[in-house]
Design an enzyme around this catalytic site. Structure first.
Site, mmCIF file in Angstrom:
data_model
loop_
_atom_site.group_PDB
_atom_site.id
_atom_site.type_symbol
_atom_site.label_atom_id
_atom_site.label_comp_id
_atom_site.label_asym_id
_atom_site.label_seq_id
_atom_site.Cartn_x
_atom_site.Cartn_y
_atom_site.Cartn_z
ATOM 1 N N GLU A 1 -5.843 -3.703 8.747
ATOM 2 C CA GLU A 1 -5.169 -3.524 7.454
ATOM 3 C C GLU A 1 -6.140 -3.734 6.292
ATOM 4 O O GLU A 1 -6.073 -3.043 5.288
ATOM 5 C CB GLU A 1 -3.966 -4.477 7.331
ATOM 6 C CG GLU A 1 -2.797 -4.101 8.219
ATOM 7 C CD GLU A 1 -2.169 -2.743 7.854
ATOM 8 O OE1 GLU A 1 -2.439 -2.230 6.748
ATOM 9 O OE2 GLU A 1 -1.437 -2.189 8.685
ATOM 10 N N TYR B 1 1.335 -6.471 0.378
ATOM 11 C CA TYR B 1 1.446 -5.440 1.412
ATOM 12 C C TYR B 1 0.869 -5.944 2.744
ATOM 13 O O TYR B 1 1.505 -5.840 3.805
ATOM 14 C CB TYR B 1 0.728 -4.139 0.999
ATOM 15 C CG TYR B 1 0.528 -3.266 2.214
ATOM 16 C CD1 TYR B 1 1.591 -2.574 2.763
ATOM 17 C CD2 TYR B 1 -0.713 -3.221 2.870
ATOM 18 C CE1 TYR B 1 1.458 -1.847 3.923
ATOM 19 C CE2 TYR B 1 -0.864 -2.500 4.031
ATOM 20 C CZ TYR B 1 0.216 -1.810 4.564
ATOM 21 O OH TYR B 1 0.068 -1.112 5.727
ATOM 22 N N ASP C 1 3.162 1.016 2.403
ATOM 23 C CA ASP C 1 1.880 1.668 2.079
ATOM 24 C C ASP C 1 2.193 3.061 1.515
ATOM 25 O O ASP C 1 3.357 3.403 1.276
ATOM 26 C CB ASP C 1 0.970 1.736 3.317
ATOM 27 C CG ASP C 1 1.511 2.676 4.388
ATOM 28 O OD1 ASP C 1 2.631 3.205 4.232
ATOM 29 O OD2 ASP C 1 0.800 2.906 5.386
#
Ligand code: SF4
Length: 306
Positions: A45, A128, A146
């Site tokens: 990520e 996020y 996202d």
């Protein structure tokens, strides 16, 4: 008596069924039915911020081969991590990656926390990323949003408020859609749907498991969503960079400040950035550097859009 499913459950299972058949194979993803490694989820990520899946794959493989556990990454010298990061850009991410690995190794005994709020306290982990790790690695009912998920949700719910103001409504709608069970698979399914079916241009609505429920498909304006507010034009700024060598041909470099663009990276010296172009007749450039300190100083005016 059979219980009827709620529309939310029916939507979630339609997407999860589609995911079971069409999911992408990615090096950081667990096999179906297996729990993902939190270290792999976190590492991917962070790498995927501002970088494509195709580019990240080889970097991810290299990092986990060289540093198989978060403790190994934490023990590595920062310069080695920065060197391995070369080509991914945005070096502040690599510095925070290293800081975060150290925090997990020293403050959490080498285990990533499972709760979104605790993940959020780690260096370089924003809302996020915290939601993505909580959902994908620990199956917490978190809703990472996202770019792919943003597009799918804006279309499904026909959220027409332009971004970035519309992000709040999209985030709230994503939370509403997230099932309590299998939140990690659900998030990854939406990512895959956005990447493969609900694409920015020409979405393949005929192949979509949410075809019947989708408000934008019904309205016929899916390609227009999510809308974006008009961007303010970027100003052009001007600076001058100096190539300075000593008598033996060594080039003068300096380290950039830790914070900001390309934080901590080496660079050749340059002036400040300003609105007006620098002319080579500027008094600053006429000053000669002594023969001992430098053999040549070649100013070259450059312009950037900042
Ligand atoms: Fe996207 Fe079309 Fe599916 Fe709606 S029906 S979510 S626009 S692919």
């Amino acid at each position: 008596m059979a219980m009827s499913r709620s529309p939310q459950d029916a939507r979630a299972s339609a997407l999860l069924d589609w995911y079971a058949r069409h999911r992408r194979v990615l090096p950081w993803r667990a096999l179906p039915g297996r729990r993902a490694d939190p270290y792999h989820v976190w590492l991917s990520e962070i790498m995927l911020q501002q970088t494509t899946v195709a580019t990240v794959k080889s970097y991810f493989d290299h990092f986990v081969a060289r540093w198989p556990r978060v403790q190994d990454l934490a023990a590595a010298p920062l310069d080695d991590v920065l060197h391995a990061w070369q080509g991914l850009g945005y070096y502040a991410r690599a510095r925070n990656l290293h800081k975060c690995a150290r925090a997990v190794a020293t403050d959490h005994g080498g285990r990533f926390p499972e709760i979104e709020a605790e993940l959020l306290a780690l260096p370089g982990v924003g809302p996020y990323t915290a939601a993505a790790i909580a959902a994908i690695a620990f199956d917490q009912p978190a809703s990472p949003v996202d770019g792919n998920i943003e597009r799918v949700v804006a279309r499904l719910r026909h959220i027409a408020e332009p971004l970035p103001a519309g992000k709040k409504a999209i985030q709230a709608a994503a939370r509403n859609l997230t099932p309590r069970a299998r939140a990690g698979d659900f998030a990854q399914a939406m990512m895959d749907l956005g990447a493969m079916v609900c694409t920015p241009r020409a979405p393949k609505c005929g192949l979509c498991p949410w075809h019947d429920a989708c408000a934008a498909r019904a309205a016929g304006d899916a390609e227009d969503l999510p809308a974006r507010a008009a961007r303010t034009p970027k100003p052009t700024r001007h600076g001058v960079a100096f190539w300075i060598e000593d008598a033996t041909g060594r080039v003068l470099l300096r380290r950039r400040p830790e914070r900001g663009l390309l934080g901590g990276m080496m660079e050749i010296p340059s002036t400040d950035w300003r609105d007006d172009p620098w002319g080579l007749d500027t008094p600053l450039f006429r000053r000669r550097l002594g023969p001992k300190s430098a053999r040549s100083a070649t100013p070259s005016p450059i312009s950037i859009c900042a």
